[in-house]
Design a protein around this motif. Sequence first.
Motif, PDB file in Angstrom:
ATOM      1  N   VAL A   1      13.000  45.767  94.078  1.00  0.00           N
ATOM      2  CA  VAL A   1      14.415  46.105  94.242  1.00  0.00           C
ATOM      3  C   VAL A   1      15.203  44.842  93.919  1.00  0.00           C
ATOM      4  N   ASP A   2      15.894  44.841  92.781  1.00  0.00           N
ATOM      5  CA  ASP A   2      16.612  43.641  92.342  1.00  0.00           C
ATOM      6  C   ASP A   2      18.088  43.766  92.713  1.00  0.00           C
ATOM      7  N   VAL A   3      18.438  43.232  93.872  1.00  0.00           N
ATOM      8  CA  VAL A   3      19.824  43.297  94.340  1.00  0.00           C
ATOM      9  C   VAL A   3      20.716  42.372  93.520  1.00  0.00           C
ATOM     10  N   ALA A   4      20.116  41.429  92.799  1.00  0.00           N
ATOM     11  CA  ALA A   4      20.874  40.491  91.975  1.00  0.00           C
ATOM     12  C   ALA A   4      21.288  41.082  90.632  1.00  0.00           C
ATOM     13  N   VAL A   5      21.100  42.384  90.458  1.00  0.00           N
ATOM     14  CA  VAL A   5      21.370  43.021  89.162  1.00  0.00           C
ATOM     15  C   VAL A   5      22.818  42.826  88.723  1.00  0.00           C
ATOM     16  N   ASP A   6      23.767  42.764  89.664  1.00  0.00           N
ATOM     17  CA  ASP A   6      25.169  42.562  89.286  1.00  0.00           C
ATOM     18  C   ASP A   6      25.388  41.255  88.544  1.00  0.00           C
ATOM     19  N   GLN A   7      24.533  40.277  88.826  1.00  0.00           N
ATOM     20  CA  GLN A   7      24.638  38.977  88.167  1.00  0.00           C
ATOM     21  C   GLN A   7      23.548  38.809  87.106  1.00  0.00           C
ATOM     22  N   GLY A   8      23.073  39.924  86.582  1.00  0.00           N
ATOM     23  CA  GLY A   8      22.085  39.881  85.520  1.00  0.00           C
ATOM     24  C   GLY A   8      20.658  40.066  85.980  1.00  0.00           C
ATOM     25  N   GLY A   9      20.427  39.968  87.306  1.00  0.00           N
ATOM     26  CA  GLY A   9      19.098  40.192  87.854  1.00  0.00           C
ATOM     27  C   GLY A   9      18.253  38.944  87.906  1.00  0.00           C
ATOM     28  N   CYS A  10      17.376  38.863  88.922  1.00  0.00           N
ATOM     29  CA  CYS A  10      16.470  37.715  89.028  1.00  0.00           C
ATOM     30  C   CYS A  10      15.060  38.087  88.571  1.00  0.00           C
ATOM     31  N   VAL A  11      14.930  39.250  87.937  1.00  0.00           N
ATOM     32  CA  VAL A  11      13.677  39.704  87.340  1.00  0.00           C
ATOM     33  C   VAL A  11      13.952  39.916  85.857  1.00  0.00           C
ATOM     34  N   GLU A  12      13.104  39.372  85.012  1.00  0.00           N
ATOM     35  CA  GLU A  12      13.351  39.418  83.570  1.00  0.00           C
ATOM     36  C   GLU A  12      13.461  40.843  83.049  1.00  0.00           C
ATOM     37  N   THR A  13      12.730  41.768  83.645  1.00  0.00           N
ATOM     38  CA  THR A  13      12.720  43.151  83.163  1.00  0.00           C
ATOM     39  C   THR A  13      13.816  44.011  83.774  1.00  0.00           C
ATOM     40  N   THR A  14      14.669  43.417  84.562  1.00  0.00           N
ATOM     41  CA  THR A  14      15.769  44.170  85.181  1.00  0.00           C
ATOM     42  C   THR A  14      16.748  44.670  84.131  1.00  0.00           C
ATOM     43  N   LYS A  15      17.156  45.907  84.307  1.00  0.00           N
ATOM     44  CA  LYS A  15      18.296  46.465  83.563  1.00  0.00           C
ATOM     45  C   LYS A  15      19.039  47.359  84.548  1.00  0.00           C
ATOM     46  N   ALA A  16      20.342  47.331  84.493  1.00  0.00           N
ATOM     47  CA  ALA A  16      21.136  48.048  85.482  1.00  0.00           C
ATOM     48  C   ALA A  16      20.872  49.547  85.414  1.00  0.00           C
ATOM     49  N   THR A  17      20.675  50.155  86.573  1.00  0.00           N
ATOM     50  CA  THR A  17      20.501  51.603  86.677  1.00  0.00           C
ATOM     51  C   THR A  17      21.603  52.175  87.571  1.00  0.00           C
ATOM     52  N   THR A  18      21.592  53.470  87.740  1.00  0.00           N
ATOM     53  CA  THR A  18      22.617  54.150  88.529  1.00  0.00           C
ATOM     54  C   THR A  18      21.962  54.953  89.651  1.00  0.00           C
ATOM     55  N   HIS A  19      22.778  55.400  90.600  1.00  0.00           N
ATOM     56  CA  HIS A  19      22.261  56.259  91.667  1.00  0.00           C
ATOM     57  C   HIS A  19      21.736  57.573  91.103  1.00  0.00           C
ATOM     58  N   GLU A  20      22.255  57.977  89.966  1.00  0.00           N
ATOM     59  CA  GLU A  20      21.816  59.208  89.315  1.00  0.00           C
ATOM     60  C   GLU A  20      20.417  59.064  88.737  1.00  0.00           C
ATOM     61  N   ASP A  21      20.103  57.897  88.232  1.00  0.00           N
ATOM     62  CA  ASP A  21      18.798  57.626  87.621  1.00  0.00           C
ATOM     63  C   ASP A  21      18.388  56.204  88.025  1.00  0.00           C
ATOM     64  N   PRO A  22      17.935  56.020  89.271  1.00  0.00           N
ATOM     65  CA  PRO A  22      17.850  54.678  89.858  1.00  0.00           C
ATOM     66  C   PRO A  22      16.654  53.823  89.476  1.00  0.00           C
ATOM     67  N   VAL A  23      15.575  54.411  88.999  1.00  0.00           N
ATOM     68  CA  VAL A  23      14.351  53.622  88.804  1.00  0.00           C
ATOM     69  C   VAL A  23      13.795  53.782  87.394  1.00  0.00           C
ATOM     70  N   PHE A  24      13.010  52.785  87.010  1.00  0.00           N
ATOM     71  CA  PHE A  24      12.207  52.864  85.796  1.00  0.00           C
ATOM     72  C   PHE A  24      10.918  52.102  86.065  1.00  0.00           C
ATOM     73  N   ILE A  25       9.914  52.353  85.252  1.00  0.00           N
ATOM     74  CA  ILE A  25       8.589  51.766  85.484  1.00  0.00           C
ATOM     75  C   ILE A  25       8.158  50.968  84.263  1.00  0.00           C
ATOM     76  N   ILE A  26       7.765  49.728  84.493  1.00  0.00           N
ATOM     77  CA  ILE A  26       7.198  48.877  83.449  1.00  0.00           C
ATOM     78  C   ILE A  26       5.894  48.309  83.977  1.00  0.00           C
ATOM     79  N   ASP A  27       4.822  48.449  83.207  1.00  0.00           N
ATOM     80  CA  ASP A  27       3.498  47.961  83.611  1.00  0.00           C
ATOM     81  C   ASP A  27       3.109  48.455  85.002  1.00  0.00           C
ATOM     82  N   ASP A  28       3.405  49.710  85.285  1.00  0.00           N
ATOM     83  CA  ASP A  28       3.080  50.368  86.563  1.00  0.00           C
ATOM     84  C   ASP A  28       3.826  49.781  87.762  1.00  0.00           C
TER      85      ASP A  28
END
Length: 367
Positions: free
Chosen positions: A265-292
């Motif tokens: 859960v990357d709460v830093a997403v508003d500032q670009g995220g602290c995880v390299e694979t972070t991309k902003a999502t929405t409450h409508e479609d909140p999650v995605f999976i990379i490398d399981d």
Amino acid sequence: MIVGVPKEIKNNESRVGMTPAGVYELVKNNHKVYVQSTAGEGSGFFDKDYEQVGAEILESIEEVYAKSEMIVKVKEPIAKEYGLIKEGQIVFTYFHFASSEPLTKAMIESKSICIAYETVEDEDGTLPLLTPMSEVAGRMAVQQGAKYLEKPAKGRGVLLGGVPGVAPGKVLVLGAGVVGIQAAKMAAGLGAHVTIMDVNMKRLRYVNDVMPNHVVTDFSTEFSIRKHIKNHDLIIGGVLLKGKKAPNLITRDMLKEMRPGTVIVDVAVDQGGCVETTKATTHEDPVFIIDDVVHYCVANMPGAVPYTSTIALTNVTLPYVLKLANNGWQAACRSDRSLEKGLNVVEGKVVYKEIIEAFDWNEPVLI
């Protein structure tokens, strides 16, 4: 002053810039307040509630922007709103400019006065207008993380609190600021084993003093992060660099070292995220999976609990809104150093150096 409160139009954003209680205080101080119709419904505040305290309801967002000298919002303007913002108009909201060059350029072109909630800073370095939303997001991070750890959500199938005879889940919290402390508190309350990491030893000492024994601290280095991600079930990114883009503490290659079904859960997403694979999502479609690895990166997490969030936000923004309305932005900022630090873009110029640094621009900075 004429103050406008438009309806938020970002995906699934149900908060509103001001409660009826806040509007009442503005009207009491002889200011005119326009509220867009249904702007507060998502937070449980209705047009009649605003009318009863003296606001005038306008049907369209275009009318609110056109008639107002100051706009009070929650989230940054999106593309549909760029053209509505007028030269010299005060826009008081969360901007997070460092994560969006198009937004920054649009606000420069508008020649408006952009005052960002997230960079208003007290003398002790705290961020009074960011704190309540960070508190909400930190607590929500554990709620959401616990949900997405469930197997139907492609998580590891772990119950954070465990049960007798079964060890509890393990939560890794990156950052011991407001988000991190609140996340650790919630996770500890569920009975999870929590590791919280930071580079600030004063913060880690504070955590050690106030948290129960199943919350442990560790100094944050790449080596120690790589060690912990291998055996933690839920990883919460709560890192903040004031006004800057968040650092990538977890890189793409690190995902392969995590167990399948680990949740980030990357709460830093508003500032670009602290995880390299972070991309902003929405409450409508909140999650995605990379490398399981399940990524939850909703950019407006507190928008899911708008009643709580709107009241908490107005509690802290109202004194500044009143100061701006009563005195105008120039006098208000001259008399209040905390508010002055909220100035990000003024009449076509970037005045917050961290934004220029984020985009490697060479434009002059006004001080």
